[in-house]
Design an enzyme around this catalytic site. Structure first.
Site, PDB file in Angstrom:
ATOM      1  N   SER A   1       0.857  -1.190   0.000  1.00 55.22           N
ATOM      2  CA  SER A   1       0.000   0.000   0.000  1.00 55.22           C
ATOM      3  C   SER A   1       0.888   1.233   0.000  1.00 55.22           C
ATOM      4  CB  SER A   1      -0.891   0.004   1.233  1.00 55.22           C
ATOM      5  OG  SER A   1      -0.092   0.224   2.381  1.00 55.22           O
ATOM      6  N   LYS A   2       0.244   2.378  -0.029  1.00 51.03           N
ATOM      7  CA  LYS A   2       0.980   3.650  -0.052  1.00 51.03           C
ATOM      8  C   LYS A   2       1.952   3.765   1.120  1.00 51.03           C
ATOM      9  CE  LYS A   2      -1.977   6.608  -2.782  1.00 51.03           C
ATOM     10  NZ  LYS A   2      -3.414   6.439  -2.485  1.00 51.03           N
ATOM     11  N   ARG A   3       1.574   3.128   2.189  1.00 51.07           N
ATOM     12  CA  ARG A   3       2.409   3.136   3.386  1.00 51.07           C
ATOM     13  C   ARG A   3       3.831   2.636   3.093  1.00 51.07           C
ATOM     14  NH1 ARG A   3       2.822  -0.584   7.127  1.00 51.07           N
ATOM     15  NH2 ARG A   3       1.398  -2.012   6.074  1.00 51.07           N
ATOM     16  N   HIS A   4       3.952   1.774   2.098  1.00 51.48           N
ATOM     17  CA  HIS A   4       5.265   1.204   1.768  1.00 51.48           C
ATOM     18  C   HIS A   4       6.050   2.074   0.802  1.00 51.48           C
ATOM     19  CE1 HIS A   4       2.961  -2.462   3.005  1.00 51.48           C
ATOM     20  NE2 HIS A   4       4.071  -2.642   3.672  1.00 51.48           N
ATOM     21  N   GLY A   5       5.594   3.288   0.577  1.00 48.76           N
ATOM     22  CA  GLY A   5       6.256   4.144  -0.406  1.00 48.76           C
ATOM     23  C   GLY A   5       5.373   4.220  -1.631  1.00 48.76           C
TER      24      GLY A   5
END
Ligand code: GLU
Ligand code: ZN
Length: 474
Positions: A249-253
């Site tokens: 997800s966006k959380r991972h970059g």
């Protein structure tokens, strides 16, 4: 073979759906099949033209073309679901006429209420089937109340078992599925209905998509059967995971394809990397061109486990692709990443060539050649400290200026004539010329800058170093 990529333009093209597109594309190209691109824009409020543009641009940039779809037309046009509402209404009418669907007059609030009741009593939150058998005359009353019906599909009590091309036999207990909506009260189709109607009418033979769609598959299979259509083959791709093994997800970059483009990843490298997210090319080879992938691709060989998205692997791969570019192509590829005013600067091509082996992305180039792009360097304190720690450093710089005044730029002459060890000679000069302690080969830097600039820079650094500490602003 006919496959399709069916993105919803409610978001951009990202690593996940781009990989789905790639595997569909490879599958079709390997088998000489057709690749259909269908835009699933039934959610009129959330679908945006910009997202469609982003998806189409991204696919083109990656080199994934399509035989039918936007810009291409095709025998099953239109390929935008928003232009196919009439087709869904007709199919829904046919199901109603065959008593395979019925109108549901329940309001949103009533449905919510009943769902909450089921959940609080530990029952599955599926639709009760209330409107399946309304007493005669009831429909007229409900309509007179101003209710707008939706259309629900009658989920038959039959098993759904199918052979997933990757996971083998998959079976579903249909008793857990309530009669689901195929047409909403505003006349728009539900995802499952639109997808099944289109996949059937567009004669899609193989559906390759993410594992997150697995719960939709039994519903779609039931719809196929009810419509009297042949059920296609399915393959559900394992999810892409972040380094922490949670769903990517966006959380991972950033996962946006355009972001990688802006960072200076080559499309060949990105597409190669996407293929490795689930596929291991035969022979342990990791660097494979699109052409080679088409030749070797076997859907059945995709891994069953989640694939971990590893940014450092992608950077490594991009670097391999950058290294393989001819110097001319590397320069061309760098141009859009450089400040416009520096594109004509004399010596630019040589400067760029100096860093081809040391960057992983094209965006890094301007940082690596900053010493060339900027005329007045800004010397960072960590390098200035070198001169405080090593008194020979400043001596070397002075001696080098004397040498330069005689028209000689040869750093080695200092090593030879003065007997200083190389490791004491190179760093101060490199720092004077580039404001950094690391970078391309020093003699090449000197050749690139030329005598005049080399002399200017060494003198200026000496001046800065000679200034009394109190005169330094910090
Ligand atoms: N529009 C769906 C999505 O973007 C596609 C689902 C499918 O491939 O059936 O997730
Ligand atoms: Zn109802």
């Amino acid at each position: 073979m006919r496959v399709r990529f069916a993105p919803s333009p409610t978001g951009i093209l990202h690593v996940g759906n781009a990989r789905t597109a790639l595997f569909n594309w490879l599958y079709a190209r390997h088998h000489g099949g057709k690749m259909v691109l269908r835009i699933e824009d039934t959610d009129l409020a959330r679908s945006k033209k910009e997202f469609t543009e982003d998806i189409l641009d991204g696919l083109r940039w990656l080199g994934l073309d399509w035989d039918e779809g936007p810009g291409m037309g095709g025998p099953f046009a239109p390929y935008f679901q928003s232009e196919r509402f009439g087709i869904y209404a007709e199919e829904a009418e046919a199901l109603l006429a065959n008593r395979k669907a019925y109108r549901c007059y329940c309001t949103e609030e009533e449905l919510e209420e009943r769902k909450a009741f089921s959940v609080s009593h530990g029952l599955p939150p599926r639709y009760s089937g209330k409107c399946r058998r309304l007493p005669p005359g009831e429909e007229e009353i409900l309509l007179a109340q101003g209710r707008k019906p939706s259309v629900r599909f009658i989920v038959p009590a039959e098993d759904v078992v199918f052979e997933d091309l990757l996971r083998g036999e998959v079976s579903f207990d249909t008793s857990l599925i309530g009669d689901f909506v195929i047409l909403k009260s505003d006349g728009s189709p539900s995802y499952n209905f639109a997808a099944a109607v289109d996949d059937a009418s567009m004669e899609i033979s193989h559906i390759v998509r993410g594992e997150d769609h697995l719960p939709n598959t039994p519903r779609q299979i039931l719809l196929y059967r009810a419509m009297g259509k042949k059920v296609p083959a399915f393959a559900h791709l394992p999810m892409i995971l972040g380094a922490d093994h949670a769903k990517l997800s966006k959380r991972h970059g950033s996962t946006a394809i355009t972001r990688y483009r802006e960072m200076g990843y080559l499309p060949e490298a990105l597409v190669n990397y996407l293929a490795l997210l689930g596929w291991a090319p035969p022979g342990g080879k990791e660097i494979v061109s699109l052409g080679e992938m088409v030749e070797k691709f076997q859907l059945e060989k995709l891994s069953h486990g989640g694939a971990v998205f590893d940014l450092s692997k992608l950077a490594w791969l991009n670097r391999q692709y950058l290294l393989r570019l001819s110097p001319e192509r590397f320069v061309l590829a760098c141009m859009p990443f450089l400040p416009a005013e520096s594109r004509e600067k004399p010596g630019l091509n040589e400067a760029i060539a100096l860093v081809q082996e040391s960057v992983s992305t094209l965006a890094e180039v301007s940082r690596e050649i900053r010493f060339f792009l900027e005329e007045t360097l800004c010397y960072p304190p960590n390098g200035v400290a070198l001169f405080e720690e090593d008194p020979v450093a400043i001596e070397v710089l002075r001696e080098y200026v004397l040498l330069l005044e005689r028209g000689c730029t040869e750093v080695r002459a200092l090593v030879k004539e003065k007997g200083h060890p190389k490791k004491q000679v190179f760093p101060p000069i490199r720092f004077a010329l580039t404001a950094s302690l690391h970078g391309p080969e020093l003699t090449k830097v000197i050749d690139l800058l030329g005598l005049v600039r080399v002399k200017e820079r060494c003198r200026r650094l000496l001046e800065i170093l000679d200034r009394p500490a109190s005169a330094n602003p910090d």
